[in-house]
Write a protein that holds these residues in place. Structure first.
Motif, PDB file in Angstrom:
ATOM      1  N   UNK A 125       0.835  -1.208   0.000  1.00  0.00           N
ATOM      2  CA  UNK A 125       0.000   0.000   0.000  1.00  0.00           C
ATOM      3  C   UNK A 125       0.867   1.254   0.000  1.00  0.00           C
ATOM      4  N   UNK A 126       1.929   1.240   0.816  1.00  0.00           N
ATOM      5  CA  UNK A 126       2.826   2.392   0.874  1.00  0.00           C
ATOM      6  C   UNK A 126       3.515   2.619  -0.462  1.00  0.00           C
ATOM      7  N   UNK A 127       3.997   1.544  -1.087  1.00  0.00           N
ATOM      8  CA  UNK A 127       4.667   1.675  -2.374  1.00  0.00           C
ATOM      9  C   UNK A 127       3.703   2.191  -3.444  1.00  0.00           C
ATOM     10  N   UNK A 128       2.453   1.736  -3.407  1.00  0.00           N
ATOM     11  CA  UNK A 128       1.455   2.203  -4.370  1.00  0.00           C
ATOM     12  C   UNK A 128       1.215   3.704  -4.196  1.00  0.00           C
ATOM     13  N   UNK A 129       1.096   4.150  -2.961  1.00  0.00           N
ATOM     14  CA  UNK A 129       0.901   5.577  -2.695  1.00  0.00           C
ATOM     15  C   UNK A 129       2.089   6.397  -3.192  1.00  0.00           C
ATOM     16  N   UNK A 130       3.286   5.893  -2.962  1.00  0.00           N
ATOM     17  CA  UNK A 130       4.474   6.614  -3.426  1.00  0.00           C
ATOM     18  C   UNK A 130       4.481   6.723  -4.952  1.00  0.00           C
ATOM     19  N   UNK A 131       4.122   5.634  -5.630  1.00  0.00           N
ATOM     20  CA  UNK A 131       4.083   5.671  -7.085  1.00  0.00           C
ATOM     21  C   UNK A 131       3.020   6.646  -7.594  1.00  0.00           C
ATOM     22  N   UNK A 132       1.864   6.670  -6.920  1.00  0.00           N
ATOM     23  CA  UNK A 132       0.803   7.600  -7.326  1.00  0.00           C
ATOM     24  C   UNK A 132       1.249   9.049  -7.146  1.00  0.00           C
ATOM     25  N   UNK A 133       1.902   9.327  -6.025  1.00  0.00           N
ATOM     26  CA  UNK A 133       2.366  10.693  -5.781  1.00  0.00           C
ATOM     27  C   UNK A 133       3.447  11.094  -6.777  1.00  0.00           C
ATOM     28  N   UNK A 134       4.322  10.146  -7.118  1.00  0.00           N
ATOM     29  CA  UNK A 134       5.357  10.436  -8.103  1.00  0.00           C
ATOM     30  C   UNK A 134       4.751  10.718  -9.464  1.00  0.00           C
ATOM     31  N   UNK A 135       3.744   9.925  -9.836  1.00  0.00           N
ATOM     32  CA  UNK A 135       3.062  10.141 -11.114  1.00  0.00           C
ATOM     33  C   UNK A 135       2.351  11.496 -11.128  1.00  0.00           C
ATOM     34  N   UNK A 136       1.708  11.840 -10.012  1.00  0.00           N
ATOM     35  CA  UNK A 136       1.035  13.132  -9.920  1.00  0.00           C
ATOM     36  C   UNK A 136       2.036  14.276 -10.042  1.00  0.00           C
ATOM     37  N   UNK A 137       3.188  14.123  -9.402  1.00  0.00           N
ATOM     38  CA  UNK A 137       4.220  15.157  -9.485  1.00  0.00           C
ATOM     39  C   UNK A 137       4.710  15.339 -10.913  1.00  0.00           C
ATOM     40  N   UNK A 138       4.887  14.219 -11.641  1.00  0.00           N
ATOM     41  CA  UNK A 138       5.323  14.310 -13.041  1.00  0.00           C
ATOM     42  C   UNK A 138       4.267  14.997 -13.895  1.00  0.00           C
ATOM     43  N   UNK A 139       2.999  14.679 -13.673  1.00  0.00           N
ATOM     44  CA  UNK A 139       1.930  15.302 -14.449  1.00  0.00           C
ATOM     45  C   UNK A 139       1.850  16.799 -14.169  1.00  0.00           C
ATOM     46  N   UNK A 140       1.994  17.198 -12.916  1.00  0.00           N
ATOM     47  CA  UNK A 140       1.970  18.619 -12.566  1.00  0.00           C
ATOM     48  C   UNK A 140       3.113  19.359 -13.242  1.00  0.00           C
ATOM     49  N   UNK A 141       4.313  18.749 -13.225  1.00  0.00           N
ATOM     50  CA  UNK A 141       5.468  19.379 -13.872  1.00  0.00           C
ATOM     51  C   UNK A 141       5.240  19.525 -15.368  1.00  0.00           C
ATOM     52  N   UNK A 142       4.610  18.519 -15.993  1.00  0.00           N
ATOM     53  CA  UNK A 142       4.330  18.591 -17.429  1.00  0.00           C
ATOM     54  C   UNK A 142       3.359  19.714 -17.747  1.00  0.00           C
ATOM     55  N   UNK A 143       2.307  19.847 -16.930  1.00  0.00           N
ATOM     56  CA  UNK A 143       1.319  20.908 -17.150  1.00  0.00           C
ATOM     57  C   UNK A 143       1.955  22.278 -16.978  1.00  0.00           C
ATOM     58  N   UNK A 144       2.799  22.432 -15.970  1.00  0.00           N
ATOM     59  CA  UNK A 144       3.429  23.734 -15.699  1.00  0.00           C
ATOM     60  C   UNK A 144       4.350  24.141 -16.844  1.00  0.00           C
ATOM     61  N   UNK A 145       5.152  23.187 -17.326  1.00  0.00           N
ATOM     62  CA  UNK A 145       6.104  23.515 -18.384  1.00  0.00           C
ATOM     63  C   UNK A 145       5.444  23.725 -19.737  1.00  0.00           C
ATOM     64  N   UNK A 146       4.318  23.058 -20.000  1.00  0.00           N
ATOM     65  CA  UNK A 146       3.642  23.199 -21.295  1.00  0.00           C
ATOM     66  C   UNK A 146       2.697  24.392 -21.329  1.00  0.00           C
ATOM     67  N   UNK A 147       2.329  24.948 -20.184  1.00  0.00           N
ATOM     68  CA  UNK A 147       1.438  26.106 -20.111  1.00  0.00           C
ATOM     69  C   UNK A 147       2.056  27.166 -19.209  1.00  0.00           C
ATOM     70  N   UNK A 148       3.034  27.913 -19.741  1.00  0.00           N
ATOM     71  CA  UNK A 148       3.658  28.944 -18.904  1.00  0.00           C
ATOM     72  C   UNK A 148       2.677  30.062 -18.605  1.00  0.00           C
ATOM     73  N   UNK A 149       2.805  30.738 -17.476  1.00  0.00           N
ATOM     74  CA  UNK A 149       1.877  31.819 -17.124  1.00  0.00           C
ATOM     75  C   UNK A 149       2.062  33.025 -18.031  1.00  0.00           C
ATOM     76  N   UNK A 150       1.034  33.876 -18.116  1.00  0.00           N
ATOM     77  CA  UNK A 150       1.085  35.085 -18.928  1.00  0.00           C
ATOM     78  C   UNK A 150       0.269  34.941 -20.195  1.00  0.00           C
ATOM     79  N   UNK A 151       0.139  36.035 -20.948  1.00  0.00           N
ATOM     80  CA  UNK A 151      -0.653  36.054 -22.187  1.00  0.00           C
ATOM     81  C   UNK A 151       0.063  35.274 -23.277  1.00  0.00           C
ATOM     82  N   UNK A 152      -0.684  34.451 -23.998  1.00  0.00           N
ATOM     83  CA  UNK A 152      -0.131  33.665 -25.093  1.00  0.00           C
ATOM     84  C   UNK A 152       0.003  34.547 -26.341  1.00  0.00           C
ATOM     85  N   UNK A 153       1.148  34.536 -26.981  1.00  0.00           N
ATOM     86  CA  UNK A 153       1.418  35.382 -28.141  1.00  0.00           C
ATOM     87  C   UNK A 153       0.990  34.687 -29.417  1.00  0.00           C
ATOM     88  N   UNK A 154       0.598  35.513 -30.422  1.00  0.00           N
ATOM     89  CA  UNK A 154       0.205  35.003 -31.735  1.00  0.00           C
ATOM     90  C   UNK A 154       1.469  34.750 -32.544  1.00  0.00           C
TER      91      UNK A 154
END
Length: 222
Positions: A125-154
């Motif tokens: 159970x502990x290992x499963x939770x760690x893997x889920x948290x690691x996967x969530x962290x990777x997904x958050x990092x992907x979203x942050x890097x692919x959608x930088x803050x600020x107005x999107x330029x044309x």
């Protein structure tokens, strides 16, 4: 008080093998000295027998009898030495086994204490939770890097602006060198207002060519 007596009893049990081995070694040392003494006595009696074998047979026989007695005592002593050595070895081996078992018990108790409340299911159970948290962290990092803050330029607007800057830089270079690009010359020519149809233009060109030929023939006739 009871703990003190319990501690003393445990210490006594622990010291018992050592005390027994010490006692056996003392007895073994005494027997080994006796063994050496009997060997010397046998050597002496044999020398006496050899000395009197020709001159005094009775003395030689008596020496041999004493040698036989010493030999019998030597055999008994050597048997006792062997028994004591075996007992010492047995006690030492038993004591080693006892101490080894106690060490293994202590190790088992320590591991049981470390693993207290821990099960395979909880570990999974502990290992499963760690893997889920690691996967969530990777997904958050992907979203942050692919959608930088600020107005999107044309991007198209940026490309058009870049093209304008390049044209301005080219015009400036041509003005400095005194030449105008052919493309600019063509762009700056006035566009034709009444363009003739392609067929009429071709016919006019053919008529002009005929007129030129006629003129040339007349000149040659002259």
């Amino acid at each position: 008080m009871w703990s003190w007596f319990g501690g003393a009893a445990a210490q006594k049990r622990k010291d018992a093998p050592k005390n027994a081995i010490l006692l056996l070694r003392e007895q073994l040392d005494m027997l080994q000295k006796r063994e050496k003494h009997l060997e010397n006595q046998m050597t002496e009696q044999e020398a006496v027998a050899k000395k009197n074998v020709s001159s005094n047979k009775n003395a030689a026989l008596a020496a041999l009898r004493r040698k036989k007695v010493h030999e019998k005592n030597l055999e008994q002593t050597q048997a006792q030495i062997a028994q004591l050595e075996q007992q010492i070895y047995s006690i030492e081996a038993a004591n080693i086994n006892y101490e080894t078992l106690n060490a293994m018990k202590a190790a088992g108790a320590a591991m049981e204490k470390i693993h207290n409340g821990m099960t395979i299911e909880k570990v999974d159970e502990t290992m499963t939770k760690l893997q889920e948290q690691q996967q969530l962290s990777d997904e958050i990092a992907t979203v942050i890097t692919s959608n930088p803050p600020g107005e999107q330029l044309d991007e198209d607007e940026l490309a058009e602006e870049l093209e304008g800057l390049e044209q301005e830089a080219m015009d400036e270079r041509m003005l400095n060198t005194g030449t105008v690009p052919v493309a600019d010359q063509l762009n700056r020519l006035p566009a034709p207002t009444n363009a003739e149809p392609s067929g009429s233009k071709k016919q006019a060109e053919e008529e002009d060519e005929e007129a030129e030929l006629e003129k040339l023939r007349a000149e040659m006739a002259m």
